[in-house]
Write a protein that holds these residues in place. Structure first.
Motif, PDB file in Angstrom:
ATOM      1  N   GLY A   2      -5.348  36.031  -7.041  1.00 53.68           N
ATOM      2  CA  GLY A   2      -5.306  36.428  -5.794  1.00 53.68           C
ATOM      3  C   GLY A   2      -6.044  37.516  -5.040  1.00 53.68           C
ATOM      4  O   GLY A   2      -6.685  38.234  -5.823  1.00 53.68           O
ATOM      5  N   THR A   3      -6.493  37.769  -3.990  1.00 52.79           N
ATOM      6  CA  THR A   3      -7.245  38.284  -3.338  1.00 52.79           C
ATOM      7  C   THR A   3      -6.391  39.359  -2.148  1.00 52.79           C
ATOM      8  O   THR A   3      -5.742  38.947  -1.556  1.00 52.79           O
ATOM      9  CB  THR A   3      -8.302  37.893  -2.453  1.00 52.79           C
ATOM     10  OG1 THR A   3      -9.052  36.913  -3.395  1.00 52.79           O
ATOM     11  CG2 THR A   3      -9.311  38.684  -1.906  1.00 52.79           C
ATOM     12  N   GLN A   4      -6.791  40.696  -2.243  1.00 52.40           N
ATOM     13  CA  GLN A   4      -5.950  41.553  -1.149  1.00 52.40           C
ATOM     14  C   GLN A   4      -7.063  42.399  -0.738  1.00 52.40           C
ATOM     15  O   GLN A   4      -8.069  42.724  -1.415  1.00 52.40           O
ATOM     16  CB  GLN A   4      -4.988  42.353  -1.917  1.00 52.40           C
ATOM     17  CG  GLN A   4      -3.713  41.567  -2.500  1.00 52.40           C
ATOM     18  CD  GLN A   4      -2.665  42.444  -3.032  1.00 52.40           C
ATOM     19  OE1 GLN A   4      -2.867  43.743  -3.330  1.00 52.40           O
ATOM     20  NE2 GLN A   4      -1.681  41.948  -3.695  1.00 52.40           N
ATOM     21  N   ARG A  83     -14.958  46.411  -4.619  1.00 53.28           N
ATOM     22  CA  ARG A  83     -14.030  45.409  -5.182  1.00 53.28           C
ATOM     23  C   ARG A  83     -13.429  46.072  -6.461  1.00 53.28           C
ATOM     24  O   ARG A  83     -14.248  46.966  -7.178  1.00 53.28           O
ATOM     25  CB  ARG A  83     -14.982  44.199  -5.697  1.00 53.28           C
ATOM     26  CG  ARG A  83     -15.512  43.284  -4.375  1.00 53.28           C
ATOM     27  CD  ARG A  83     -15.911  42.103  -4.753  1.00 53.28           C
ATOM     28  NE  ARG A  83     -17.325  42.254  -5.406  1.00 53.28           N
ATOM     29  CZ  ARG A  83     -17.799  41.117  -6.129  1.00 53.28           C
ATOM     30  NH1 ARG A  83     -17.691  39.913  -5.813  1.00 53.28           N
ATOM     31  NH2 ARG A  83     -19.153  41.506  -6.808  1.00 53.28           N
ATOM     32  N   LEU A  84     -12.247  45.793  -6.722  1.00 56.91           N
ATOM     33  CA  LEU A  84     -11.520  46.284  -7.912  1.00 56.91           C
ATOM     34  C   LEU A  84     -10.690  45.180  -8.481  1.00 56.91           C
ATOM     35  O   LEU A  84      -9.797  44.776  -7.604  1.00 56.91           O
ATOM     36  CB  LEU A  84     -10.695  47.424  -7.475  1.00 56.91           C
ATOM     37  CG  LEU A  84     -10.012  48.084  -8.509  1.00 56.91           C
ATOM     38  CD1 LEU A  84     -10.820  48.683  -9.521  1.00 56.91           C
ATOM     39  CD2 LEU A  84      -9.000  49.216  -7.812  1.00 56.91           C
ATOM     40  N   MET A  85     -10.759  45.001  -9.705  1.00 59.14           N
ATOM     41  CA  MET A  85      -9.974  43.909 -10.395  1.00 59.14           C
ATOM     42  C   MET A  85      -8.693  44.667 -10.859  1.00 59.14           C
ATOM     43  O   MET A  85      -8.567  45.819 -11.449  1.00 59.14           O
ATOM     44  CB  MET A  85     -10.696  43.250 -11.647  1.00 59.14           C
ATOM     45  CG  MET A  85     -11.711  42.233 -11.304  1.00 59.14           C
ATOM     46  SD  MET A  85     -11.219  40.911 -10.419  1.00 59.14           S
ATOM     47  CE  MET A  85     -10.011  40.228 -11.566  1.00 59.14           C
ATOM     48  N   LYS A  86      -7.464  44.163 -10.440  1.00 57.53           N
ATOM     49  CA  LYS A  86      -6.450  44.961 -10.867  1.00 57.53           C
ATOM     50  C   LYS A  86      -5.374  43.554 -11.360  1.00 57.53           C
ATOM     51  O   LYS A  86      -4.864  43.030 -10.417  1.00 57.53           O
ATOM     52  CB  LYS A  86      -5.384  45.568  -9.718  1.00 57.53           C
ATOM     53  CG  LYS A  86      -4.437  46.312 -10.082  1.00 57.53           C
ATOM     54  CD  LYS A  86      -3.985  47.191  -8.784  1.00 57.53           C
ATOM     55  CE  LYS A  86      -2.539  47.993  -9.304  1.00 57.53           C
ATOM     56  NZ  LYS A  86      -2.111  48.639  -8.189  1.00 57.53           N
ATOM     57  N   GLY A  87      -5.176  43.472 -12.750  1.00 59.17           N
ATOM     58  CA  GLY A  87      -4.683  42.246 -13.176  1.00 59.17           C
ATOM     59  C   GLY A  87      -5.429  41.150 -12.839  1.00 59.17           C
ATOM     60  O   GLY A  87      -6.478  40.797 -13.149  1.00 59.17           O
ATOM     61  N   LYS A  88      -4.588  40.178 -12.247  1.00 62.35           N
ATOM     62  CA  LYS A  88      -5.193  38.836 -11.846  1.00 62.35           C
ATOM     63  C   LYS A  88      -5.560  38.943 -10.246  1.00 62.35           C
ATOM     64  O   LYS A  88      -5.834  38.072  -9.677  1.00 62.35           O
ATOM     65  CB  LYS A  88      -4.178  37.549 -11.896  1.00 62.35           C
ATOM     66  CG  LYS A  88      -3.880  37.440 -13.420  1.00 62.35           C
ATOM     67  CD  LYS A  88      -2.900  36.343 -13.489  1.00 62.35           C
ATOM     68  CE  LYS A  88      -2.681  35.895 -15.114  1.00 62.35           C
ATOM     69  NZ  LYS A  88      -1.755  34.773 -15.335  1.00 62.35           N
ATOM     70  N   LYS A  89      -5.543  40.191  -9.834  1.00 62.31           N
ATOM     71  CA  LYS A  89      -5.677  40.342  -8.438  1.00 62.31           C
ATOM     72  C   LYS A  89      -7.303  40.912  -8.284  1.00 62.31           C
ATOM     73  O   LYS A  89      -7.541  41.958  -8.754  1.00 62.31           O
ATOM     74  CB  LYS A  89      -4.852  40.997  -7.532  1.00 62.31           C
ATOM     75  CG  LYS A  89      -3.341  40.257  -7.620  1.00 62.31           C
ATOM     76  CD  LYS A  89      -2.342  41.329  -6.736  1.00 62.31           C
ATOM     77  CE  LYS A  89      -1.078  40.489  -6.603  1.00 62.31           C
ATOM     78  NZ  LYS A  89      -0.051  41.301  -6.012  1.00 62.31           N
TER      79      LYS A  89
END
Length: 333
Positions: A2-4, A83-89
């Protein structure tokens, strides 16, 4: 995955309440973003100081209410998105900012990576003025980030015209537009049919009857005329003729000024110091053409006439029969 998206609005002390109450609409796509920022009428003249990260607005429209819409349409790879990866997001973060004060940098506007200032491009046109000064007048793209790639202008849209003077070894100079008219010929004759844009020694006439304005400076030696396109010469070749003046920045008067009408305040305002806007009161009548500081200051001024064109203003509702041609500059002493 997912993207937020996270956006933070940076509010400065000046106009803080006005900015904080702004309406912001965000539309996210897979790899791009569109943001519309509703601007209070007080801030419309400061259109060039609203940013998404390090990007200026892609488009700025003035609404009938006097408010403005700053639109940002960019890829998520632009504008210093973090950009920051947080789990699968995958999270994208950025800031919307309003900067009321000019930067100390000599650049007129923030530039995209790899952008080359137009006046360093020999193909954009260079002219010699008095005292070795070099004057330039260029048509910019709608994002005000580079030289325009087309000279076809939709009716009602804005025409960003950037004028600058290369100071070289001279003391700091203030660039002013004393007079600008539109004509359908590259040379003005006594009987030429013209559309007045700037008259009365620096009064932007088109800001009172339309939505044109001067954008806030990022350096005294450059000025950006944000001109709303008009019906004059519709579908024909149109040329913008301007008388430029490089002047002492400490000596402003009725004959040496840059004034535009701010509808939100219902008054003429001085671009370079709104506290001295009384200088612009004469825009409603005839301005004194003689400097209050006397003739000895006239030798400090360097005048130059520039012609920008051809431009072709087209009605979007009509079929476009014109092909875009190269935008050229014809400078005259």
């Amino acid at each position: 995955m997912g993207t937020q998206l996270y956006l933070r609005v940076i509010v400065v002390s000046l106009f803080a309440t006005t900015v904080a109450n702004a309406e912001i609409k965000v539309n996210c796509e897979k790899d791009s973003i569109s943001i519309t920022w509703r601007i209070h009428p007080m801030l419309v003249p400061f259109a060039a100081r609203h940013f998404l990260g390090n990007c200026m607005a892609s488009r700025f429209n003035v609404l009938p209410s006097g408010e403005g819409n700053a639109e940002f349409n960019y890829k998520l790879d632009d504008c210093n998105f973090k950009r920051l990866m947080k789990g699968k997001k995958l999270l994208y973060k950025n800031e919307l900012t309003f900067r009321p004060q000019p930067r100390s940098s000599p650049c007129v506007y923030p530039r995209p990576k790899g952008w080359i200032p137009p006046f360093l491009n020999a193909g954009s046109g260079v002219a010699e003025g008095r005292g070795g000064l070099k004057f330039h007048m260029l048509l910019l793209n709608e994002r005000i980030t580079a030289v325009a790639e087309t000279n076809v202008i939709p009716l009602g849209s804005f025409i960003p015209i950037w004028a600058t003077v290369a100071q070289e070894s001279h003391q700091p100079l203030l660039l002013l537009m004393e007079e600008c008219v539109a004509a359908t010929t590259p040379e003005l004759q006594a009987n030429s049919n013209v559309y007045p844009i700037i008259t009365n020694k620096g009064c932007l006439l088109d800001s009172e009857k339309g939505n044109s304005m001067f954008l806030q400076r990022y350096h005294s030696s450059a000025i950006t005329l944000y001109l709303q396109s008009f019906k004059f010469g519709l579908g024909e070749e149109v040329y913008i003729h301007c008388k430029l003046l490089a002047w002492d920045p400490e000596v402003l008067s009725e004959s040496k000024k840059a004034c535009h009408y701010v509808k939100g305040n219902e008054r003429w305002e001085l671009l370079d110091d709104p506290m001295q806007s009384s200088i612009c009161d004469c825009c409603s009548r005839t301005c004194n053409t003689r400097s209050k500081r006397g003739d000895e200051w006239e030798s400090n001024g360097f005048r130059h006439t520039s012609v920008l064109g051809p431009l072709i203003i087209m009605d979007p509702s009509q079929q476009n029969t014109h092909n875009a041609s190269d935008v050229s500059i014809a400078d005259q002493d």
